[in-house]
Design an enzyme around this catalytic site. Sequence first.
Site, PDB file in Angstrom:
ATOM      1  N   GLY A 115       0.838  -1.206   0.000  1.00 29.74           N
ATOM      2  CA  GLY A 115       0.000   0.000   0.000  1.00 29.74           C
ATOM      3  C   GLY A 115       0.860   1.238   0.000  1.00 29.74           C
ATOM      4  N   GLY A 168     -13.810  -2.742   6.275  1.00 32.35           N
ATOM      5  CA  GLY A 168     -13.307  -2.578   4.905  1.00 32.35           C
ATOM      6  C   GLY A 168     -11.876  -3.048   4.724  1.00 32.35           C
ATOM      7  CD  GLU A 171     -10.124  -7.861  -1.667  1.00 36.19           C
ATOM      8  OE1 GLU A 171     -11.037  -7.906  -2.498  1.00 36.19           O
ATOM      9  OE2 GLU A 171      -9.163  -7.078  -1.733  1.00 36.19           O
ATOM     10  CG  ASP A 182      -2.819 -10.107  -0.239  1.00 38.76           C
ATOM     11  OD1 ASP A 182      -3.290  -9.606  -1.270  1.00 38.76           O
ATOM     12  OD2 ASP A 182      -2.182  -9.447   0.616  1.00 38.76           O
ATOM     13  CE  LYS A 186      -0.161  -7.124  -0.320  1.00 35.66           C
ATOM     14  NZ  LYS A 186      -0.988  -7.019   0.889  1.00 35.66           N
ATOM     15  N   GLY A 283      -6.089   0.338   1.932  1.00 38.49           N
ATOM     16  CA  GLY A 283      -7.030   1.424   2.178  1.00 38.49           C
ATOM     17  C   GLY A 283      -7.030   2.397   1.010  1.00 38.49           C
TER      18      GLY A 283
HETATM   19  N1  LIG Z   1      -8.283  -1.858  -1.466  1.00 39.78           N
HETATM   20  C1  LIG Z   1      -7.012  -1.739  -1.071  1.00 39.78           C
HETATM   21  O1  LIG Z   1      -6.750  -1.290   0.042  1.00 39.78           O
HETATM   22  C2  LIG Z   1      -5.882  -2.139  -1.976  1.00 39.78           C
HETATM   23  C3  LIG Z   1      -4.562  -1.968  -1.545  1.00 39.78           C
HETATM   24  C4  LIG Z   1      -3.499  -2.286  -2.397  1.00 39.78           C
HETATM   25  C5  LIG Z   1      -3.795  -2.825  -3.636  1.00 39.78           C
HETATM   26  N2  LIG Z   1      -5.104  -3.005  -4.009  1.00 39.78           N
HETATM   27  C6  LIG Z   1      -5.352  -3.558  -5.334  1.00 39.78           C
HETATM   28  O2  LIG Z   1      -6.015  -2.569  -6.108  1.00 39.78           O
HETATM   29  C7  LIG Z   1      -6.913  -3.189  -7.030  1.00 39.78           C
HETATM   30  C8  LIG Z   1      -8.306  -2.599  -6.847  1.00 39.78           C
HETATM   31  O3  LIG Z   1      -8.735  -2.895  -5.529  1.00 39.78           O
HETATM   32  P1  LIG Z   1     -10.053  -2.204  -4.928  1.00 39.78           P
HETATM   33  O4  LIG Z   1     -10.015  -2.480  -3.471  1.00 39.78           O
HETATM   34  O5  LIG Z   1     -10.196  -0.810  -5.403  1.00 39.78           O
HETATM   35  O6  LIG Z   1     -11.185  -3.133  -5.590  1.00 39.78           O
HETATM   36  P2  LIG Z   1     -12.699  -2.741  -5.837  1.00 39.78           P
HETATM   37  O7  LIG Z   1     -13.186  -1.808  -4.783  1.00 39.78           O
HETATM   38  O8  LIG Z   1     -13.441  -4.014  -6.051  1.00 39.78           O
HETATM   39  O9  LIG Z   1     -12.625  -1.908  -7.190  1.00 39.78           O
HETATM   40  C9  LIG Z   1     -12.449  -2.470  -8.452  1.00 39.78           C
HETATM   41  C10 LIG Z   1     -13.418  -1.757  -9.375  1.00 39.78           C
HETATM   42  O10 LIG Z   1     -13.149  -2.145 -10.714  1.00 39.78           O
HETATM   43  C11 LIG Z   1     -14.376  -2.513 -11.305  1.00 39.78           C
HETATM   44  N3  LIG Z   1     -14.159  -3.442 -12.385  1.00 39.78           N
HETATM   45  C12 LIG Z   1     -13.746  -4.733 -12.315  1.00 39.78           C
HETATM   46  N4  LIG Z   1     -13.688  -5.264 -13.546  1.00 39.78           N
HETATM   47  C13 LIG Z   1     -14.066  -4.295 -14.402  1.00 39.78           C
HETATM   48  C14 LIG Z   1     -14.243  -4.223 -15.818  1.00 39.78           C
HETATM   49  N5  LIG Z   1     -14.005  -5.286 -16.597  1.00 39.78           N
HETATM   50  N6  LIG Z   1     -14.656  -3.065 -16.368  1.00 39.78           N
HETATM   51  C15 LIG Z   1     -14.928  -1.999 -15.585  1.00 39.78           C
HETATM   52  N7  LIG Z   1     -14.797  -1.989 -14.245  1.00 39.78           N
HETATM   53  C16 LIG Z   1     -14.367  -3.132 -13.662  1.00 39.78           C
HETATM   54  C17 LIG Z   1     -15.188  -3.118 -10.173  1.00 39.78           C
HETATM   55  O11 LIG Z   1     -16.549  -3.131 -10.481  1.00 39.78           O
HETATM   56  P3  LIG Z   1     -17.518  -4.195  -9.705  1.00 39.78           P
HETATM   57  O12 LIG Z   1     -17.417  -3.903  -8.258  1.00 39.78           O
HETATM   58  O13 LIG Z   1     -18.869  -3.896 -10.268  1.00 39.78           O
HETATM   59  O14 LIG Z   1     -17.003  -5.553 -10.058  1.00 39.78           O
HETATM   60  C18 LIG Z   1     -14.869  -2.155  -9.051  1.00 39.78           C
HETATM   61  O15 LIG Z   1     -15.680  -1.003  -9.110  1.00 39.78           O
HETATM   62  C19 LIG Z   1      -6.817  -4.692  -6.746  1.00 39.78           C
HETATM   63  O16 LIG Z   1      -5.917  -5.263  -7.646  1.00 39.78           O
HETATM   64  C20 LIG Z   1      -6.267  -4.758  -5.338  1.00 39.78           C
HETATM   65  O17 LIG Z   1      -5.526  -5.938  -5.093  1.00 39.78           O
HETATM   66  C21 LIG Z   1      -6.139  -2.670  -3.224  1.00 39.78           C
END
Ligand SMILES: NC(=O)c1ccc[n+]([C@@H]2O[C@H](COP(=O)([O-])OP(=O)(O)OC[C@H]3O[C@@H](n4cnc5c(N)ncnc54)[C@H](OP(=O)(O)O)[C@@H]3O)[C@@H](O)[C@H]2O)c1
Length: 389
Positions: A115, A168, A171, A182, A186, A283
Amino acid sequence: MKVSILGHGVVGKGVWEMLQANSGYTVRTVLVKKGEKTEDFMTESFDDVLVDDSELVIECMGGIDPAFEFTSKCLEAGKSLITSNKALVAAHGIDLMNIANRKGVSFIFSAACGGAIPILQNLLRARKTDSIIWAGGILNGTTNFILDSMDCKGTSFDDALAEAKRLGYAEANPTADISGMDTMRKVMLISMVAYDILPNFDYNIEGIESVSAADFEVARSLGCTIRLVGKCGLSDSGRLYAYVEPVVCSMAEAYYSIHSNTNLAQYTGKNAGLMSFMGQGAGRYPTASAILRDVTSVAEGQKQMLSPKCLVGFACNSSKECEHKYFVRTDAESMKALSSKIETEKVVCEKDGLVFAITKAVTVKDMHDAAAEVRRKGANIFFAAAKEA
Ligand SMILES: NC(=O)c1ccc[n+]([C@@H]2O[C@H](COP(=O)([O-])OP(=O)(O)OC[C@H]3O[C@@H](n4cnc5c(N)ncnc54)[C@H](OP(=O)(O)O)[C@@H]3O)[C@@H](O)[C@H]2O)c1
């Protein structure tokens, strides 16, 4: 710089907001899922991103399919790429690096590990002038939150997981977190950046599914707590080792003081010694802040985090660098069978038909293999590295 964003979820929204607040960047297009377009700058068609005039695309969708297809098409179209998607980089980082190199554009992914914690970019700098002996740490906030709640608040595993979801941190499907996968992804990114080696799937991963309140009770009696740690490094013979496993750690160890969903990423440089980076490993704004740092790096001309020399390699977890004692809990019969392969140093206690013991030093591979054997026979076992217990 003109930027487009793939995905408008937790991270994507944060990136969009932070880009709005920073002059010098214009967001051209944001790809959203069907039925979710609410603003003019949004599109439900990936082709709109491909043909817009953005120079940089930030992938925040998650998953591998269609993220790999979309990101490779963006690179082929001559757009630079930033991603926070560790699953994508672990599976296809080398492919994406090759396309980026061929097209002369940037491919940067420091937000995918830790992060907001700047571990990957620091490793990249450090390795230019120092040898990285090992790198890793507490790299998953969800599991740390669960373990810390079980120890400090006496919360059950299920209640701690439910709370992590409510806040939050976890997942909806937390399998990758609690299985250790996960953390391993990393570690794979760290290994690629620090050693030019992507460990293949022949490595040892132990998550936190087996931990119980009784394990914490006994660990506490030894002045210890339990954390989940991922590590990689080079053995004396120059071979890579990489693994994920719980650790029973005493107050003297830095892991002990890492509470809630905080992460601790570390590396030891031959000359620098131990370097530690503590902070928010996930986050919306912590992750978006790491992505914005990557945007700055692209604007400053950074092209790559991976070397063309990066290759897939076998992790060697039977080296002496991978030897340590283990804290083990299983039933009396399984402990007897285990002791025929792994010597017990001391039995800590026995209660309710369970034996809690500390083994003599053994390699990571031997311990993980022995535990798998116990499970194959239908018994339960919990084990954790125990350096100072
Ligand atoms: N959250 C964290 O704290 C965090 C930290 C470090 C890294 N990451 C990484 O960052 C990435 C995103 O995580 P996130 O937490 O933001 O996930 P998220 O909240 O589920 O956001 C992903 C978004 O992309 C959309 N999406 C998925 N496939 C799509 C497509 N084909 N076309 C258009 N939109 C699409 C999803 O829509 P739907 O919900 O409708 O499917 C959702 O709105 C992941 O790879 C995760 O591992 C996250």
